[in-house]
Design a protein around this motif. Sequence first.
Motif, mmCIF file in Angstrom:
data_model
loop_
_atom_site.group_PDB
_atom_site.id
_atom_site.type_symbol
_atom_site.label_atom_id
_atom_site.label_comp_id
_atom_site.label_asym_id
_atom_site.label_seq_id
_atom_site.Cartn_x
_atom_site.Cartn_y
_atom_site.Cartn_z
ATOM 1 N N LEU A 205 38.505 40.770 46.257
ATOM 2 C CA LEU A 205 38.393 42.114 46.726
ATOM 3 C C LEU A 205 39.759 42.553 47.315
ATOM 4 C CD1 LEU A 205 34.762 42.676 47.961
ATOM 5 C CD2 LEU A 205 35.818 43.497 45.939
ATOM 6 N N VAL A 206 40.356 41.582 48.054
ATOM 7 C CA VAL A 206 41.511 42.042 48.884
ATOM 8 C C VAL A 206 42.991 41.660 48.318
ATOM 9 C CG1 VAL A 206 42.051 39.571 50.109
ATOM 10 C CG2 VAL A 206 42.256 41.636 51.353
ATOM 11 N N ALA A 207 42.770 41.011 47.180
ATOM 12 C CA ALA A 207 44.053 40.643 46.266
ATOM 13 C C ALA A 207 44.584 42.048 45.773
ATOM 14 C CB ALA A 207 43.634 39.819 45.150
ATOM 15 N N PRO A 208 44.154 42.992 45.322
ATOM 16 C CA PRO A 208 44.912 44.436 44.875
ATOM 17 C C PRO A 208 45.758 44.869 46.216
ATOM 18 C CG PRO A 208 42.336 44.458 44.196
ATOM 19 C CD PRO A 208 42.541 43.174 45.209
ATOM 20 N N GLN A 209 45.116 44.781 47.326
ATOM 21 C CA GLN A 209 45.762 45.471 48.400
ATOM 22 C C GLN A 209 47.102 44.612 49.032
ATOM 23 O OE1 GLN A 209 42.812 46.108 51.201
ATOM 24 N NE2 GLN A 209 43.790 47.116 52.550
ATOM 25 N N LEU A 210 46.764 43.105 48.886
ATOM 26 C CA LEU A 210 47.806 42.428 49.371
ATOM 27 C C LEU A 210 48.805 41.763 48.308
ATOM 28 C CD1 LEU A 210 45.746 39.848 51.567
ATOM 29 C CD2 LEU A 210 47.092 41.749 52.329
ATOM 30 N N THR A 211 48.667 41.945 47.099
ATOM 31 C CA THR A 211 49.141 41.532 45.906
ATOM 32 C C THR A 211 49.272 39.870 45.893
ATOM 33 O OG1 THR A 211 51.337 41.443 46.772
ATOM 34 C CG2 THR A 211 50.730 43.365 45.858
#
Lengths: 293, 372
Positions: A205-211
């Motif tokens: 879930l957080v990967a798109p935001q943090l790359t």
Amino acid sequence: MGTFIQLVIDGLSTGSVYAALALAIVLVHSATGLINFAQGGMAVLAAYFAWYLTNQGVPLIVAILLSIVFSFALGAVVERWLMRRFERGDPDTAVVVTIGLLTLITGIAGWLWTYNNQQFPSLFPLDTVSFLGVSVSIRSIGTTVVIVVAMVLLQALFVGTKLGLALRAVAINPQSAAFSGLPVGRLLMVGWGLAAVLGAVAGALVAPQLTLTPGMLDNALVYALAAVILGGLTSPVGVVVAAWIIGILENLAAVYVPFIGHDLKIAVPFILLFVVLIVRPQGLFGRKTVVRV
Amino acid sequence: MASASSLSTSSRSAAAPAAAAPSFRQRRWVRMAAPLVLALVLAVLPLVLPEFANETIARIGVFAVAVLGLNVVMGYTGQVSLGQIFFLGVGAYVTAYGVQNDWNIVLVFVLACLIPAVAGLIVALAAARLGGLAIAMVTVALPIVGVPLAKRLSEFTGGSQGLSARFADNPEWTGLYDDQWQLYIVLVIGGIVFLLTRYLVRGKYGRAFAIVKGNENVASSMGISPYRYKVLAFTIASLIGGVSGFLYMLVVQYTSPETMSFGHSIELLAAMVIGGAGSIVGSILGGAWYVLVPQLTNAVDASLTALLQGAVLLLVLFVLPGGLASLPRALTRGRRRSGADRGVGAPPTTPSSTAGSGTAAEGSERERQGPA
């Protein structure tokens, strides 16, 4: 006011990610009495796995579900073949083992997929919705909802099923659990697997935001550990609440306290931590443990 | 339970000789002469080695001091710290800032020791409040907070650009080259730190540290406050970290926020465990590991460095918990054990000189076998 509510909701969503990671750490700690510093690293590996699958043309949601299965297996394998040897020994040695595991996983991810940032597709649209005159990003709401659902499911598993009962028995007293015929080893593997699943959900879930990078969750790990200390190692609810408080506070501090800003907001949980450790060392919700000599 | 004592093997250091003739290392003249020979070799070596070797040895010395500091808190007192690199970074920044502002070099050195020590004291006062693994969980934040903090305080630290400072240029009268002069300074300061630490961990405080490491409840029942000794050990570790930061600035002459990154922090911890936890020699080996292995792996394939570091760390924890420093002992023990199988000689019994720490460690192991 509009910005404020937006910040709070965004903070709640990042806080949920920390909460998932922190809960995974608490889960492992209650089962095996050690702190897994590789919890974030394992989640990153799962995220890379999902990313790799999407690049092969697998739909995103299927890829994430497969990565969840993968991380369950990863957690179980790590417990059985790596941690088992160190579990009943010195907890400090076990911590060093998890740090070694973190280095190894980071190294594997960096070696297979380079240290460059990779774009991870988002599960939710990037639009915002207007709600009572406040525009809120769908991604933030979606992240929060999914993680809360995952935590509720986990709680239901622990409270409502026979497997959950067995897991709790092993966590409370492994010797007695073994005497009453529970397969302690296999249950520990399940516990580690579940913790890894929780981390994998947070990672995806957080990967798109943090790359996606091998060190993507290093900062999140610090937040999660801060939440674990603040909430108290013995209190899952406290840990989740602490993670949300941290997520919201750091978001607010980043905008409203000029000195902190976006680059120094990681200092927020740290300062909070200092105050709490001085005033209430067992954590906000934890209880004092008494050890018999 | 063999693995349980992994980080505490040093307490069994006296287990080697059994009865008969004193071993080579125990003969009186060897004990007297060995330090002298070592000092002589170290004094001559910089003069004959090429420049590159001198620089590498100086860097090893820098990080050996940093690892030694980590060993005080982790190897000897049993508190996992992931923040040691932060104190090295603070020491380096203090040194660079002082040199750029033309402060007296002695004052710079004192400040480079004191400021990290005070920072460490404050961190430890809070972190050690919560028993168990809290120190590890709090100190992991130090490098992660330290990097953006260093970037932010750019008027002191030069921001992401970092600071460079050149000092301790070789004075005219010595006739030495710069690399030789620097290596001598590293050897002298590092040697003093190593000697002082050796006395510290072998004396009263070292025994207190060992008991805190072995079993905190036993320690407090003996009137040794685990909290106070943990704070003390952490503060000393930070101070030694500051010294290594000063030396780092002397040798590398440049520091940036990257110096104290999370990755370096983990590498330093790995170097300490691989070199040998709770061992003076292990600290030197750890420093050598920290400097040499990335050079080797970069020559092979730079992207493999982290993978190899992690794999070797895990391997060491599995097969050689005492680190490289325990390798000779492990080998002789293996040989003696195979001898015992054939009915020759007996395996070594209990350690003699370090009885206090030994029993403490064993006590804690026995206790952990009971229901948690």
